[in-house]
Design a protein around this motif. Structure first.
Motif, PDB file in Angstrom:
ATOM      1  N   ALA A  35     -16.667  27.384  39.693  1.00 46.49           N
ATOM      2  CA  ALA A  35     -15.771  28.467  39.295  1.00 46.49           C
ATOM      3  C   ALA A  35     -16.564  29.672  38.820  1.00 46.49           C
ATOM      4  CB  ALA A  35     -14.837  27.996  38.189  1.00 46.49           C
ATOM      5  N   ASN A  36     -16.136  30.840  39.298  1.00 43.89           N
ATOM      6  CA  ASN A  36     -16.757  32.096  38.898  1.00 43.89           C
ATOM      7  C   ASN A  36     -15.734  32.934  38.148  1.00 43.89           C
ATOM      8  OD1 ASN A  36     -16.811  35.204  40.084  1.00 43.89           O
ATOM      9  ND2 ASN A  36     -18.762  34.515  39.273  1.00 43.89           N
ATOM     10  N   ALA A  37     -16.063  33.288  36.915  1.00 42.14           N
ATOM     11  CA  ALA A  37     -15.140  34.059  36.079  1.00 42.14           C
ATOM     12  C   ALA A  37     -15.366  35.545  36.289  1.00 42.14           C
ATOM     13  CB  ALA A  37     -15.335  33.684  34.620  1.00 42.14           C
ATOM     14  N   GLY A  38     -14.928  36.038  37.430  1.00 48.48           N
ATOM     15  CA  GLY A  38     -15.112  37.448  37.711  1.00 48.48           C
ATOM     16  C   GLY A  38     -14.288  37.880  38.897  1.00 48.48           C
ATOM     17  N   LEU A  39     -14.419  39.136  39.247  1.00 48.55           N
ATOM     18  CA  LEU A  39     -13.648  39.699  40.348  1.00 48.55           C
ATOM     19  C   LEU A  39     -14.294  39.456  41.712  1.00 48.55           C
ATOM     20  CD1 LEU A  39     -12.709  43.144  38.769  1.00 48.55           C
ATOM     21  CD2 LEU A  39     -11.239  41.131  39.028  1.00 48.55           C
ATOM     22  N   SER A  40     -15.552  39.076  41.697  1.00 54.21           N
ATOM     23  CA  SER A  40     -16.270  38.952  42.952  1.00 54.21           C
ATOM     24  C   SER A  40     -16.035  37.590  43.584  1.00 54.21           C
ATOM     25  CB  SER A  40     -17.768  39.150  42.718  1.00 54.21           C
ATOM     26  OG  SER A  40     -18.271  38.171  41.840  1.00 54.21           O
ATOM     27  N   VAL A  41     -16.493  37.440  44.810  1.00 51.80           N
ATOM     28  CA  VAL A  41     -16.455  36.169  45.520  1.00 51.80           C
ATOM     29  C   VAL A  41     -17.893  35.815  45.904  1.00 51.80           C
ATOM     30  CG1 VAL A  41     -14.086  36.080  46.353  1.00 51.80           C
ATOM     31  CG2 VAL A  41     -15.718  37.529  47.534  1.00 51.80           C
ATOM     32  N   PRO A  42     -18.658  35.331  44.959  1.00 48.96           N
ATOM     33  CA  PRO A  42     -20.092  35.141  45.180  1.00 48.96           C
ATOM     34  C   PRO A  42     -20.425  33.992  46.117  1.00 48.96           C
ATOM     35  CG  PRO A  42     -19.478  34.349  43.013  1.00 48.96           C
ATOM     36  CD  PRO A  42     -18.269  35.009  43.589  1.00 48.96           C
ATOM     37  N   THR A  43     -21.578  34.141  46.764  1.00 53.06           N
ATOM     38  CA  THR A  43     -22.046  33.103  47.683  1.00 53.06           C
ATOM     39  C   THR A  43     -23.338  32.459  47.211  1.00 53.06           C
ATOM     40  OG1 THR A  43     -23.234  34.737  49.015  1.00 53.06           O
ATOM     41  CG2 THR A  43     -20.947  34.251  49.647  1.00 53.06           C
ATOM     42  N   THR A  44     -23.777  32.789  46.001  1.00 51.41           N
ATOM     43  CA  THR A  44     -24.984  32.170  45.454  1.00 51.41           C
ATOM     44  C   THR A  44     -24.638  31.370  44.210  1.00 51.41           C
ATOM     45  OG1 THR A  44     -25.488  34.184  44.208  1.00 51.41           O
ATOM     46  CG2 THR A  44     -26.505  33.947  46.369  1.00 51.41           C
ATOM     47  N   ALA A  45     -25.311  30.251  44.058  1.00 51.44           N
ATOM     48  CA  ALA A  45     -24.979  29.302  42.997  1.00 51.44           C
ATOM     49  C   ALA A  45     -25.157  29.887  41.600  1.00 51.44           C
ATOM     50  CB  ALA A  45     -25.822  28.042  43.148  1.00 51.44           C
ATOM     51  N   ASP A  46     -26.107  30.799  41.447  1.00 52.09           N
ATOM     52  CA  ASP A  46     -26.390  31.323  40.109  1.00 52.09           C
ATOM     53  C   ASP A  46     -25.280  32.216  39.574  1.00 52.09           C
ATOM     54  OD1 ASP A  46     -28.711  34.045  40.990  1.00 52.09           O
ATOM     55  OD2 ASP A  46     -26.807  33.406  41.856  1.00 52.09           O
ATOM     56  N   ARG A  47     -24.318  32.564  40.409  1.00 55.08           N
ATOM     57  CA  ARG A  47     -23.216  33.416  39.972  1.00 55.08           C
ATOM     58  C   ARG A  47     -22.043  32.622  39.418  1.00 55.08           C
ATOM     59  NH1 ARG A  47     -22.849  38.241  42.649  1.00 55.08           N
ATOM     60  NH2 ARG A  47     -21.109  38.602  41.230  1.00 55.08           N
ATOM     61  N   TYR A  48     -22.141  31.309  39.459  1.00 56.36           N
ATOM     62  CA  TYR A  48     -21.019  30.473  39.048  1.00 56.36           C
ATOM     63  C   TYR A  48     -21.213  29.940  37.637  1.00 56.36           C
ATOM     64  CZ  TYR A  48     -19.006  30.791  43.641  1.00 56.36           C
ATOM     65  OH  TYR A  48     -18.419  31.269  44.779  1.00 56.36           O
ATOM     66  N   ASN A  49     -20.127  29.901  36.907  1.00 58.63           N
ATOM     67  CA  ASN A  49     -20.167  29.555  35.498  1.00 58.63           C
ATOM     68  C   ASN A  49     -19.943  28.064  35.233  1.00 58.63           C
ATOM     69  OD1 ASN A  49     -18.444  32.333  35.872  1.00 58.63           O
ATOM     70  ND2 ASN A  49     -20.061  32.530  34.332  1.00 58.63           N
ATOM     71  N   TYR A  50     -19.123  27.441  36.075  1.00 57.59           N
ATOM     72  CA  TYR A  50     -18.749  26.047  35.840  1.00 57.59           C
ATOM     73  C   TYR A  50     -18.862  25.262  37.136  1.00 57.59           C
ATOM     74  CZ  TYR A  50     -16.674  28.352  31.816  1.00 57.59           C
ATOM     75  OH  TYR A  50     -16.492  29.124  30.701  1.00 57.59           O
ATOM     76  N   TRP A  51     -19.228  23.992  36.971  1.00 59.30           N
ATOM     77  CA  TRP A  51     -19.460  23.107  38.108  1.00 59.30           C
ATOM     78  C   TRP A  51     -18.818  21.747  37.889  1.00 59.30           C
ATOM     79  CZ3 TRP A  51     -22.211  24.467  42.514  1.00 59.30           C
ATOM     80  CH2 TRP A  51     -22.866  25.693  42.457  1.00 59.30           C
ATOM     81  N   GLY A  52     -18.360  21.158  38.989  1.00 55.99           N
ATOM     82  CA  GLY A  52     -17.923  19.783  38.949  1.00 55.99           C
ATOM     83  C   GLY A  52     -19.091  18.838  39.134  1.00 55.99           C
ATOM     84  N   GLN A  53     -18.795  17.544  39.123  1.00 59.43           N
ATOM     85  CA  GLN A  53     -19.829  16.524  39.243  1.00 59.43           C
ATOM     86  C   GLN A  53     -20.165  16.194  40.690  1.00 59.43           C
ATOM     87  OE1 GLN A  53     -21.642  15.172  36.589  1.00 59.43           O
ATOM     88  NE2 GLN A  53     -20.649  16.961  35.699  1.00 59.43           N
ATOM     89  N   GLY A  54     -19.330  16.599  41.612  1.00 55.51           N
ATOM     90  CA  GLY A  54     -19.618  16.388  43.023  1.00 55.51           C
ATOM     91  C   GLY A  54     -18.914  15.168  43.607  1.00 55.51           C
ATOM     92  N   THR A  55     -18.732  15.203  44.924  1.00 58.83           N
ATOM     93  CA  THR A  55     -18.156  14.087  45.655  1.00 58.83           C
ATOM     94  C   THR A  55     -18.975  13.895  46.929  1.00 58.83           C
ATOM     95  OG1 THR A  55     -16.099  13.166  46.562  1.00 58.83           O
ATOM     96  CG2 THR A  55     -16.441  15.527  46.867  1.00 58.83           C
ATOM     97  N   GLN A  56     -19.272  12.645  47.245  1.00 61.19           N
ATOM     98  CA  GLN A  56     -20.157  12.343  48.364  1.00 61.19           C
ATOM     99  C   GLN A  56     -19.394  12.336  49.680  1.00 61.19           C
ATOM    100  OE1 GLN A  56     -23.690  11.539  48.470  1.00 61.19           O
ATOM    101  NE2 GLN A  56     -23.289  11.795  50.657  1.00 61.19           N
ATOM    102  N   VAL A  57     -19.915  13.075  50.632  1.00 59.91           N
ATOM    103  CA  VAL A  57     -19.400  13.057  51.999  1.00 59.91           C
ATOM    104  C   VAL A  57     -20.511  12.538  52.896  1.00 59.91           C
ATOM    105  CG1 VAL A  57     -18.623  14.454  53.950  1.00 59.91           C
ATOM    106  CG2 VAL A  57     -17.776  14.937  51.631  1.00 59.91           C
ATOM    107  N   THR A  58     -20.205  11.497  53.640  1.00 62.28           N
ATOM    108  CA  THR A  58     -21.173  10.928  54.561  1.00 62.28           C
ATOM    109  C   THR A  58     -20.558  10.893  55.953  1.00 62.28           C
ATOM    110  OG1 THR A  58     -22.122   9.560  52.810  1.00 62.28           O
ATOM    111  CG2 THR A  58     -22.659   8.970  55.085  1.00 62.28           C
ATOM    112  N   VAL A  59     -21.235  11.510  56.911  1.00 66.13           N
ATOM    113  CA  VAL A  59     -20.749  11.567  58.284  1.00 66.13           C
ATOM    114  C   VAL A  59     -21.686  10.730  59.145  1.00 66.13           C
ATOM    115  CG1 VAL A  59     -20.078  13.035  60.203  1.00 66.13           C
ATOM    116  CG2 VAL A  59     -19.868  13.879  57.850  1.00 66.13           C
ATOM    117  N   SER A  60     -21.143   9.689  59.747  1.00 61.83           N
ATOM    118  CA  SER A  60     -21.954   8.808  60.586  1.00 61.83           C
ATOM    119  C   SER A  60     -21.902   9.262  62.033  1.00 61.83           C
ATOM    120  CB  SER A  60     -21.461   7.373  60.467  1.00 61.83           C
ATOM    121  OG  SER A  60     -20.149   7.263  60.954  1.00 61.83           O
ATOM    122  N   SER A  61     -22.991   9.047  62.734  1.00 61.02           N
ATOM    123  CA  SER A  61     -23.063   9.473  64.138  1.00 61.02           C
ATOM    124  C   SER A  61     -22.576   8.393  65.074  1.00 61.02           C
ATOM    125  CB  SER A  61     -24.501   9.855  64.484  1.00 61.02           C
ATOM    126  OG  SER A  61     -25.359   8.761  64.237  1.00 61.02           O
TER     127      SER A  61
END
Length: 124
Positions: A98-124
């Motif tokens: 989540a970014n607390a601002g008006l912009s729509v940033p594409t770099t991680a350092d612009r974000y204020n809050y983060w979740g813990q993540g969810t694993q996605v695995t794609v098998s071939s």
């Protein structure tokens, strides 16, 4: 302060689809632009997609453009990442942020809050 919890990650075959969800709690969800990032083993975290506060603007990395869509439901405090035509190279832990601002940033350092993540695995 906002708390983020991702869900929806699992093992899927190449060519399949998944929808990730990120539920937010805490401060008013609609004041944040919301991004998705991913990190594969041994690689840096990379930008996937971002959606503006109202949902009117979205951006995608070149690697997922045309295959992934992002949306949000401000009434449910949730942002979604619909992933279609999945490839093995999409395998990663996916994080919402989540970014607390008006912009729509594409770099991680612009974000204020983060979740813990969810694993996605794609098998071939």
């Amino acid at each position: 302060q906002v708390q983020l919890v991702e869900s929806g990650g699992r093992l899927v075959q190449a060519g399949g689809s998944l929808r990730l969800s990120c539920a937010a709690s805490g401060r008013t969800f609609s004041i944040y632009s919301m991004g998705w990032f991913r990190q594969a083993p041994g690689k840096e975290r990379e930008f996937v997609s971002v959606i503006s506060r109202s949902g009117g603007s979205t951006y995608f990395s070149d690697s997922v453009k045309g295959r992934f869509t992002i949306s949000r439901d401000n009434a449910k405090n949730t942002v979604y990442l619909q992933m279609n035509s999945l490839k093995p190279e999409d395998t990663a832990v996916y994080y919402c942020a989540a970014n607390a601002g008006l912009s729509v940033p594409t770099t991680a350092d612009r974000y204020n809050y983060w979740g813990q993540g969810t694993q996605v695995t794609v098998s071939s």
